[in-house]
Design a protein around this motif. Structure first.
Motif, PDB file in Angstrom:
ATOM      1  N   ASN A   1      -1.533   8.260   0.832  1.00  0.00           N
ATOM      2  CA  ASN A   1      -2.424   9.196   0.163  1.00  0.00           C
ATOM      3  C   ASN A   1      -1.823  10.605   0.163  1.00  0.00           C
TER       4      ASN A   1
ATOM      5  N   THR B   1      -3.510   0.062  -5.188  1.00  0.00           N
ATOM      6  CA  THR B   1      -4.237   0.536  -6.361  1.00  0.00           C
ATOM      7  C   THR B   1      -3.751  -0.155  -7.637  1.00  0.00           C
TER       8      THR B   1
ATOM      9  N   ARG C   1       0.830  -1.203   0.000  1.00  0.00           N
ATOM     10  CA  ARG C   1       0.000   0.000   0.000  1.00  0.00           C
ATOM     11  C   ARG C   1       0.869   1.259   0.000  1.00  0.00           C
TER      12      ARG C   1
ATOM     13  N   ARG D   1      -2.812   4.378   2.437  1.00  0.00           N
ATOM     14  CA  ARG D   1      -4.053   4.029   1.758  1.00  0.00           C
ATOM     15  C   ARG D   1      -4.591   2.717   2.315  1.00  0.00           C
ATOM     16  N   ARG D   2      -5.877   2.501   2.144  1.00  0.00           N
ATOM     17  CA  ARG D   2      -6.475   1.273   2.649  1.00  0.00           C
ATOM     18  C   ARG D   2      -6.280   0.102   1.700  1.00  0.00           C
TER      19      ARG D   2
END
Length: 333
Positions: A108, A118, A105, A114-115
């Motif tokens: 942000n 991406t 991860r 970030r959870r």
């Protein structure tokens, strides 16, 4: 001049050594041997799913393999023991080896984790494997953890799993194998790590091997080390003592004291407090039965996700957690 804080690493427990900087390894002898035998045979499967609950040592094993596969000289009794001062070992620890890629991860815009992983991050894996090995040996990629891939990111790594390049190995750290895409799971060889004995957990803790911490860790050496690094002592690790405090309406004092004692960034401390509170509610539910504690555990898990995703003020989140715990305790009084 004020020193800059080190960058947050999303795959590292606060104040605890990172798995890539960890050279001691406790338990899991058979699992390490299976990975070593496959590597030595020359018929290494291209993708391995290192499965098991968080804190067992899956990422530590992945980095142990990476150092050995990238050519670090062996130094020790176990298959992946290497000299920490060897050049390759130091480059892996610094994430500067060109034939090692780590997918995890990112952060942000506010510098918070970030959870999820991406799709843009996941596509970098394909780019890494499109290149020839820089130093003529193997290429190793570690995903820590595959559970964090969002749907598009998970689909993005499928091409690599379906068409693996030569001289490449992908290690997928996985906390909940049943929750990942079956198409990913079916293309990996699974290596399951299991909870270890209390003696092994105590050995991993060393001189800080408090019995309450050992019990709380439930066979997870890494979890015990993380708790100790964050400042969790017997007062908070003793689940039975914590249960009694909750039953007497002392949740507010408990959570506040634990948060103040914890070390790390505010969001790291909050996540750790909510996780530990969840352990208390889980234990209370097992001992006392009823739906109240189970509902409290579920509410705390939801709150933990919301607090991270919304960048919630820690004191506000703690107040909500206190309300959850007090309601569950009131049912029993």
């Amino acid at each position: 001049m004020k020193a800059e804080k080190p960058a947050v690493e999303t795959d590292r427990e606060p104040n605890a050594p990172h798995p890539r900087e960890t050279f001691s390894f406790f338990g899991h002898e058979q699992e390490e041997r299976a990975l070593a035998d496959a590597h030595r045979s020359g018929r290494m499967h291209h993708a391995w799913l290192l499965a098991g609950t968080k804190g067992l040592g899956k990422a530590t094993l992945a980095y142990r393999f990476a150092r050995a596969a990238l050519g670090a000289p062996k130094s020790g009794a176990r298959p992946f023991d290497v000299d920490p001062e060897a050049i390759i070992a130091r480059r892996v620890a610094a994430l500067s080896h060109p034939d090692l890629f780590v997918l995890r991860r990112g952060l942000n815009d506010r510098g918070k984790p970030r959870r999820e992983i991406t799709v843009d991050d996941a596509r970098e894996l394909g780019h890494f494997f499109s290149l020839a090995p820089s130093e003529g040996g193997m290429r190793v990629a570690i995903i820590d953890a595959v559970d964090d891939l969002n749907r598009n990111a998970a689909n993005a790594i499928l091409k690599t799993l379906e068409e693996p390049p030569a001289r490449s190995v992908l290690l997928l750290v996985c906390h909940a194998p049943g929750a990942i895409l079956p198409t990913i799971r079916s293309r990996c060889r699974r290596l399951a790590l299991r909870p270890q004995s209390d003696d092994i957990v105590r050995a991993a803790l060393g001189q800080s091997g408090d019995d309450a911490l050992v019990t709380l860790a439930k066979g997870r050496p890494g979890r015990a080390i993380a708790y100790a690094a964050q400042g969790v002592d017997a007062k908070f690790a003793d689940v039975r003592r914590a249960q009694m405090a909750l039953q007497h309406g002392e949740a507010g004092a408990m959570l506040s004291a634990l948060y103040d004692k914890m070390s790390g960034e505010p969001f790291e401390k909050l996540a750790a407090v909510l996780e530990l509170a969840g352990e208390w509610t889980r234990a209370a539910g097992v001992e006392e039965g009823g739906e109240g504690w189970a509902e409290a555990w579920s509410a705390l898990e939801t709150l933990r996700g919301e607090a991270e995703g919304l960048d919630m003020d820690p004191r506000h989140a703690l107040a909500r957690a206190v309300g959850v715990l007090d309601r569950a305790a009131a049912v029993r009084r």
